[in-house]
Scaffold this active site. Structure first.
Site, PDB file in Angstrom:
ATOM      1  N   ARG A  40      -4.079  -7.636  -2.175  1.00  0.00           N
ATOM      2  CA  ARG A  40      -5.266  -8.419  -1.854  1.00  0.00           C
ATOM      3  C   ARG A  40      -6.364  -8.021  -2.826  1.00  0.00           C
ATOM      4  NH1 ARG A  40      -3.045  -6.869   3.115  1.00  0.00           N
ATOM      5  NH2 ARG A  40      -2.491  -8.621   4.474  1.00  0.00           N
ATOM      6  N   LYS A  54      -5.051  -4.634   5.478  1.00  0.00           N
ATOM      7  CA  LYS A  54      -5.481  -5.447   6.605  1.00  0.00           C
ATOM      8  C   LYS A  54      -4.773  -4.969   7.867  1.00  0.00           C
ATOM      9  CE  LYS A  54      -6.332 -10.292   7.753  1.00  0.00           C
ATOM     10  NZ  LYS A  54      -6.157 -11.681   7.294  1.00  0.00           N
ATOM     11  N   HIS A  68      -7.212 -14.770  -4.163  1.00  0.00           N
ATOM     12  CA  HIS A  68      -6.137 -14.760  -3.168  1.00  0.00           C
ATOM     13  C   HIS A  68      -5.018 -15.736  -3.544  1.00  0.00           C
ATOM     14  CE1 HIS A  68      -4.919 -13.128   0.675  1.00  0.00           C
ATOM     15  NE2 HIS A  68      -4.521 -14.324   1.061  1.00  0.00           N
ATOM     16  N   ARG A  75      -2.008 -14.006  -4.846  1.00  0.00           N
ATOM     17  CA  ARG A  75      -1.116 -13.429  -3.830  1.00  0.00           C
ATOM     18  C   ARG A  75      -0.149 -14.492  -3.298  1.00  0.00           C
ATOM     19  NH1 ARG A  75      -0.666  -9.061  -0.004  1.00  0.00           N
ATOM     20  NH2 ARG A  75      -0.759  -9.822   2.143  1.00  0.00           N
ATOM     21  N   HIS A  82       2.908  -7.839   5.879  1.00  0.00           N
ATOM     22  CA  HIS A  82       2.740  -8.713   7.041  1.00  0.00           C
ATOM     23  C   HIS A  82       3.531  -8.181   8.226  1.00  0.00           C
ATOM     24  CE1 HIS A  82       1.775 -12.282   4.174  1.00  0.00           C
ATOM     25  NE2 HIS A  82       0.694 -11.619   4.519  1.00  0.00           N
ATOM     26  N   TYR A 107       2.713 -18.106   3.031  1.00  0.00           N
ATOM     27  CA  TYR A 107       2.354 -17.779   1.650  1.00  0.00           C
ATOM     28  C   TYR A 107       3.363 -18.325   0.643  1.00  0.00           C
ATOM     29  CZ  TYR A 107      -1.469 -14.558   2.746  1.00  0.00           C
ATOM     30  OH  TYR A 107      -2.657 -14.016   3.149  1.00  0.00           O
TER      31      TYR A 107
END
Length: 447
Positions: free
Chosen positions: A260, A285, A391, A394, A417, A426
């Site tokens: 990120r 995150k 982003h 990513r 994740h 994604y």
């Protein structure tokens, strides 16, 4: 409205101290942020969610006595609202109580001293309205992120401008509803933006002013299901040609390792492992650590950048500015860590600045805007007509890995994740229909 119901019960509960009646509702609101249902539905209380909440507070710098108070607040919510005795949190409370007593050297039932609270509140701008200063102080005591503090304060100021007064205590649900409606109808904001505005105002009125709000009626923005931007391999190559120096290296790491933007900027020297060929991402995150690979193409430039960072470190030590941000527990455990270059940022700022919360002068990492602006310029020069942001790299990382045959579970681990469905959002694989099924317009004349 379970949080409001809890606040009412706590205020009338004779078995709680004055300190608990003040802080328990605030900790429950902090706990509610991690719950998908928000403050309106009953909060889920299980051992995993409570331990995760405590770890989140630890990562954001909360001392043990505050974590003890926060877990007791959740325990009280379980008893008063859910009317259950499970899960048993007594061992967690006891452990935090022992740690807290060692920290404070006094009984934990005693309210925090003014010195402790002043240290947690940090420095505030005395030119701001008193209520805004109080709001910043309360958010820091509850260990909200700096970005959340900025956003909430910004919405309170916009609401003040909307109602045409700084005396916000005289306004209530109707005014908040009108403001949220204007954001949806006149300003055309996204659903997440409107929700953030409501959360900021709810925190201000219920946690700072202590005002009980009823149902807020407003026009809600319908969440969109837009497809995010990603780049093809050819576009990645064209973009890379337009970037130089630090921005080129950040591009290689974000796209090449799936970082990120924030994770790239917060990368520390000690977390780059050249021998093993990987990068350790700390406090990603959800406060999760993970390991991702180190792109071979980035290694020479990364070694040079680390040497630059070490030169900045030696200069700072010589001039008496060796301090660097560390999570609260680590700062206590390793008081001399700032003397070691391993804890410094890989991408340090060229100038020192004063931290807005602690008042400490140090060299922070590179600013958020720098790479974002450089990428916009690169998009223009590469003649790529896409509204790409950092982003987007990513998204491209995940897409290109899957296209090259990498299984989705591996991509999920590299991305950090928890749920494979998040990873799938994604991945943007081009449909293969063109090989077997054609558009009707492309078949005209075939008959």
């Amino acid at each position: 409205m379970s949080v409001l119901k809890f606040e009412e019960k706590v205020l009338s509960h004779s078995g709680l101290s004055e300190n608990d009646r003040t802080w328990f509702p605030r900790w429950i609101r902090r706990y509610a942020l991690a719950q998908r249902g928000g403050v309106d539905d009953d909060l889920s209380v299980n051992r995993h969610s409570v331990l995760s909440f405590s770890r989140t507070l630890l990562a954001s710098g909360a001392p043990a006595w505050q974590r003890w108070q926060a877990v007791r607040a959740v325990e009280c919510y379980r008893d008063l609202i859910l009317a259950r005795s499970e899960p048993d949190l007594s061992d967690v409370v006891l452990t935090l109580a022992q740690l807290g007593k060692r920290e404070r050297n006094i009984e934990l039932d005693a309210p925090p001293t003014e010195e402790e609270l002043a240290k947690l509140r940090g420095k505030v701008n005395r030119n701001e309205p008193i209520l805004i200063q109080r709001m910043r102080g309360d958010m820091r005591v509850l260990h909200y992120a700096m970005a959340t503090e900025r956003a909430y304060v910004r919405w309170v100021k916009r609401f003040s401008y909307h109602v045409g007064s700084q005396d916000l205590q005289s306004f209530g649900e109707l005014d908040i509803g009108s403001f949220l409606t204007s954001l949806a109808v006149e300003n055309k904001v996204a659903a997440s933006t409107q929700s953030q505005a409501q959360s900021g105002l709810m925190f201000f009125y219920q946690c700072v002013l202590g005002k009980r709000l009823g149902v807020i009626i407003s026009t809600r923005v319908r969440p969109s299901e837009s497809i995010p931007v990603w780049f093809s391999r050819g576009e990645i190559e064209r973009l890379l040609e337009q970037l130089v120096g630090v921005h080129r290296l950040m591009f290689l790491l974000i796209y090449g390792a799936g970082l990120r933007h924030k994770e790239c900027r917060r990368l520390r020297i000690k977390d780059v492992c050249f021998d093993e060929g990987h990068i350790i991402v700390r406090d990603g995150k959800g406060n999760k650590d993970r390991i991702t690979f180190l792109p071979e193409q980035a290694i020479p430039e990364l070694r040079q950048q680390i040497e630059v960072a070490k030169r900045f470190h030696r200069l700072d030590v010589e001039e008496g500015f060796a301090q660097v941000y560390l999570p609260h527990a680590l700062a206590k455990k390793y008081p001399n860590a700032c003397q070691d270059a391993a804890w410094k940022w890989v991408f340090p700022s060229r100038q020192r600045n004063r931290d807005k919360r602690s008042g400490t002068v140090w060299r922070h990492h590179i600013a958020e805007e720098q790479f974002a602006v450089a990428l916009k310029v690169a998009l223009r020069h590469a003649k790529i007509d896409k509204n790409g942001v950092p982003h987007s790299l990513r998204h491209s990382f995940a897409t290109h890995l899957v296209e090259s045959g990498t299984d989705i579970q591996t991509v999920q681990k590299l991305m950090g994740h928890k749920d494979v469905e998040t990873t799938m959002r994604y991945v943007h694989i081009r449909p293969t229909l063109g090989k077997t099924v054609k558009s009707p317009v492309d078949t005209l004349g075939d008959s």
